[in-house]
Design a protein around this motif. Structure first.
Motif, PDB file in Angstrom:
ATOM      1  N   ILE A   1       0.637  -1.517  -0.241  1.00 62.03           N
ATOM      2  CA  ILE A   1       0.179  -0.266  -0.141  1.00 62.03           C
ATOM      3  C   ILE A   1       1.195   1.193   0.395  1.00 62.03           C
ATOM      4  O   ILE A   1       0.241   2.475  -0.752  1.00 62.03           O
TER       5      ILE A   1
ATOM      6  N   GLN B   1       1.071   4.310  -3.420  1.00 67.80           N
ATOM      7  CA  GLN B   1       1.313   6.136  -2.370  1.00 67.80           C
ATOM      8  C   GLN B   1       2.072   6.546  -3.504  1.00 67.80           C
ATOM      9  O   GLN B   1       2.296   7.596  -3.673  1.00 67.80           O
TER      10      GLN B   1
ATOM     11  N   CYS C   1      -0.956  -0.471 -10.857  1.00 68.93           N
ATOM     12  CA  CYS C   1      -1.476   0.810 -10.537  1.00 68.93           C
ATOM     13  C   CYS C   1      -0.085   2.083 -10.815  1.00 68.93           C
ATOM     14  O   CYS C   1      -1.006   3.024 -11.419  1.00 68.93           O
TER      15      CYS C   1
ATOM     16  N   SER D   1      -6.909   0.817 -10.834  1.00 73.68           N
ATOM     17  CA  SER D   1      -6.216   1.646  -8.916  1.00 73.68           C
ATOM     18  C   SER D   1      -7.772   0.636  -8.074  1.00 73.68           C
ATOM     19  O   SER D   1      -8.809   0.300  -7.937  1.00 73.68           O
TER      20      SER D   1
ATOM     21  N   SER E   1      -8.060  -0.164  -4.302  1.00 75.26           N
ATOM     22  CA  SER E   1      -7.720   0.416  -3.155  1.00 75.26           C
ATOM     23  C   SER E   1      -7.427  -0.724  -2.055  1.00 75.26           C
ATOM     24  O   SER E   1      -7.065  -1.826  -2.156  1.00 75.26           O
TER      25      SER E   1
ATOM     26  N   THR F   1      -8.273  -2.237   0.691  1.00 78.99           N
ATOM     27  CA  THR F   1      -9.301  -3.649   0.802  1.00 78.99           C
ATOM     28  C   THR F   1      -8.650  -4.183  -0.125  1.00 78.99           C
ATOM     29  O   THR F   1      -9.077  -5.887   0.196  1.00 78.99           O
ATOM     30  N   GLU F   2      -9.133  -4.238  -1.312  1.00 82.52           N
ATOM     31  CA  GLU F   2      -8.587  -5.148  -2.433  1.00 82.52           C
ATOM     32  C   GLU F   2      -7.509  -5.599  -2.605  1.00 82.52           C
ATOM     33  O   GLU F   2      -7.378  -6.880  -2.662  1.00 82.52           O
TER      34      GLU F   2
END
Length: 197
Positions: free
Chosen positions: A95, A99, A163, A169, A171, A173-174
């Motif tokens: 994650i 970002q 990404c 895209s 998330s 959660t995914e």
């Protein structure tokens, strides 16, 4: 005198009978008795064979149970906590990487490649130890584990690429769901070593 000779004759006949009985065989078996003895011997032999076979089967089952218990207590249970920590750290790192890629330009392929290589190295470093433990128990299980590890590497690489190039895209959660499905496969595989052996 007549009585004495009769008495002597009787003794003589008895002595001859005794001597002739000494040479005669007192052990006579009928056909039914022979069959009964043979069936008894066969029954005893079968019972001994069954006993030995059952003892061998019990010994094999005990060895298998000991081996499964060793696998469970030495390999599976001690690794569950580290597997959980690894996947949580991997999810968090992935994650964070996504970002940091959001501000990148399409020309920043070196950054993407470095992130993908780092993720693969971390995955391989963690699973090398686990695979060697599993391989000591079952080579086929280790081979199946390496396939799941390759799926994890592919999943992480594809997520980073998608990404980076804005194809999809994901998330958080995914991402978490995808990686936790892989974790489920690893844990299910580890436990299948107890059931299938």
């Amino acid at each position: 005198m007549n009585y004495i000779s009769t008495f002597n004759d009787t003794i003589l006949i008895l002595q001859q009978a005794i001597h002739s009985d000494e040479n005669a065989c007192y052990f006579h078996l009928s056909f039914n008795e022979v069959i009964t003895i043979l069936l008894s011997v066969a029954g005893i032999g079968l019972a001994i064979y069954q006993f030995i076979r059952q003892m061998k089967k019990n010994r094999e089952e005990q060895i298998s149970a000991n081996r499964k218990n060793w696998y469970l207590t030495v390999i599976v249970v001690p690794q569950l906590d580290s597997i959980n920590q690894f996947y949580h750290a991997l999810i968090d790192k992935l994650i964070d990487d996504i970002q940091s890629l959001n501000g990148s330009t399409p020309n920043d392929l070196v950054k993407l490649s470095q992130m993908q290589a780092d993720e693969k190295d971390e995955i391989n470093a963690f699973f090398d130890h686990l695979q060697s433990l599993v391989k000591s128990y079952d080579i086929d299980l280790s081979i199946r584990m390496s396939e799941i590890v390759l799926d994890l590497e592919d999943c992480v690489t594809i997520i980073l690429s998608d990404c980076f190039f804005d194809i999809i895209s994901f998330s958080p959660t995914e991402i978490r769901r995808k990686l936790l499905l892989n974790k489920k496969d690893i844990i299910a595989l580890l436990y299948s070593g107890i059931v299938n052996k």
